[in-house]
Design an enzyme around this catalytic site. Structure first.
Site, PDB file in Angstrom:
ATOM      1  N   ASP A  88      47.770  -5.396  26.892  1.00  0.00           N
ATOM      2  CA  ASP A  88      47.466  -4.425  25.837  1.00  0.00           C
ATOM      3  C   ASP A  88      47.338  -5.157  24.510  1.00  0.00           C
ATOM      4  OD1 ASP A  88      50.295  -4.948  25.821  1.00  0.00           O
ATOM      5  OD2 ASP A  88      50.568  -3.225  24.494  1.00  0.00           O
ATOM      6  N   GLU A 152      53.295  -3.952  25.803  1.00  0.00           N
ATOM      7  CA  GLU A 152      54.132  -4.823  24.974  1.00  0.00           C
ATOM      8  C   GLU A 152      54.009  -4.495  23.497  1.00  0.00           C
ATOM      9  OE1 GLU A 152      55.321  -8.298  22.564  1.00  0.00           O
ATOM     10  OE2 GLU A 152      53.343  -7.335  22.678  1.00  0.00           O
TER      11      GLU A 152
END
Length: 448
Positions: A88, A152
């Site tokens: 991400d 994250e």
């Protein structure tokens, strides 16, 4: 590299020998978090790994946001080694880019795109290294566990935290992990260093509340809530929290100083004397910015709220702050230090505190350093205390020591940290080959 939707799929060797193109492909998946939507990206990578004969497992708290775990079996002569990266990325709203952030374009010797540094470059290095090992029939001394993580950038609750909590069996036997951030070149005083992360700061998000007399917006108000809010923000802007020299920061600074000419090295060593630390940082100016957060607990005001109507003077204002604690400190330490700085009129609370990894284990440091020295004999590996936090804090709960190791040779004038989360994030094309080769050498020699 061609997208794998047609009949002419590239061979595995073509993929892992061209990591820059692999990165381009990853950048073209818009995994901005929120919402994340990592599924398409990790499914594409899973297809590559399965072609190489690896078993893959998806672990998802949200069906649209899975993490991926794959294991390359070793001989069992060493504990398992994990290569972990998040796929991400942060968003791009309000940023003006020279090249589209999700096009993965190559221009001027760089690969441009959101996540080029943080951290799809690392993901591409790890995927390429594992594909190469599998395709060439390598049997490493220990299992190699490739983990591509969701979420994250939003604190990891749906990614690493969920994996560690719900499927720790997938990480069985792992002793060390490689991931963000470290192994990149850092030029100081005309010398080249390679900081390898062995420790990181801890999450400690804070909230401050100030109160004062409210009233009608038409009537002058001196010393009210907004004035107290302004004082709070001005204090945070102008003053630091106390100096602390932790063991890893000491090693980092001492080893850096040892690699510098005498005058520069002597100045740097003065950072380790709390009586001189802040004065030396002021003397170093921008050059000292890398060391400042490694010697203090820090807070930055990020969300400010006050008032609901333009004609009403508020009686309360709140400031949410991104706090980062040095290893060995707790939320109570932040409350104490920040309270002494801001004074008794400010109410403080800890919004979120997560302990970081314990004291660093240097068991893999020499291997990582030797690989970098061979790749660049002019560089000096040094331990790094990371000013940020990573998913390593979750894996530490399973006894896994993390090393920030996504090696990159960077131009000396490239401001690496200023490009992370910013417009025009990019990585040199040649850095991808350098890093992939280094990671593969570690996998090859680990446990031998």
């Amino acid at each position: 590299m061609r997208v794998t939707t047609g009949s002419q799929e590239p061979g595995l060797r073509e993929i892992y020998e061209r990591p820059a193109e692999l990165l381009q492909r990853l950048l073209r998946f818009d995994t901005s978090n929120p919402p994340g939507a990592e599924r398409e990206c990790v499914e594409w990578v899973a297809g590559l790994l399965e072609r190489a004969g690896l078993e893959t497992t998806f672990v998802a708290a949200d069906p649209d946001r899975p993490s991926l775990v794959a294991r390359l079996r070793g001989s069992g002569d060493a504990p398992a080694l994990m290569l972990q990266a998040h796929v991400d990325v942060v968003g791009t709203a309000g940023q003006e880019w020279t090249h589209p952030p999700f096009a993965g374009e190559i221009a001027d010797g760089f690969i441009w795109g959101r996540g080029a540094l943080d951290m799809k470059s690392g993901a591409a290095m790890f995927v390429a290294a594992v594909l190469r090992a599998a395709d060439t029939g390598m049997q490493p001394a220990g299992d190699v566990v490739l983990t591509l993580l969701a979420d994250e950038e939003a604190a990891g609750d749906l990614g690493a935290a969920h994996l560690v909590r719900e499927r720790p069996d997938l990480l069985e036997g792992v002793r060390y992990s490689l991931g963000e951030f470290g192994g990149f070149t850092l030029d100081i005083g005309g010398r080249r260093f390679y900081p390898i992360q062995v420790a990181e700061k801890q999450v400690c998000f804070m909230k401050a509340t100030v109160r004062g007399r409210g009233g009608h917006g038409a009537l002058p108000m001196r010393g009210g809530t907004t004035a107290r809010l302004a004082k709070l923000l001005r204090t945070l802007d102008r003053r630091r929290l106390p100096v602390h020299v932790t063991p890893v920061a000491r090693q980092m600074i001492e080893q850096t100083a040892a690699g510098l000419p005498r005058p520069a090295g002597a100045v740097l060593r003065r950072l380790l004397d709390p009586r001189w630390t802040d004065r030396v940082l002021a003397l170093l100016g921008e050059r000292g910015s890398i060391f400042d957060p490694l010697l203090h607990n820090t807070v930055n005001a990020t969300i400010v709220r006050a008032g609901e109507k333009v004609n009403v003077i508020p009686s309360e204002a709140t400031v949410e702050m991104d706090g980062r604690l040095l290893p060995g400190f707790t939320g109570d330490d932040m409350l104490r230090e920040l309270g002494e700085l801001l004074g008794p009129d400010v109410e403080l609370e800890v919004m979120r505190y997560e302990p970081g990894p314990p004291e660093a284990d240097f068991g893999l440091f020499d291997l990582l350093g030797s690989v970098l020295r061979e790749a660049d004999p002019t560089g000096t590996p040094i331990p790094l205390l990371l000013a940020a936090f990573t998913d390593a804090r979750f894996f530490a709960r399973l006894g896994i020591q993390h090393y920030g190791f996504t090696p990159m040779q960077l131009p000396s004038d490239m401001r690496f940290t200023e490009l992370i989360h910013a417009a025009d994030e990019r990585v040199p094309v040649e850095a991808m080959r350098f890093g992939t080769d280094a990671v593969f050498r570690v996998v090859e020699r680990y446990g031998r």
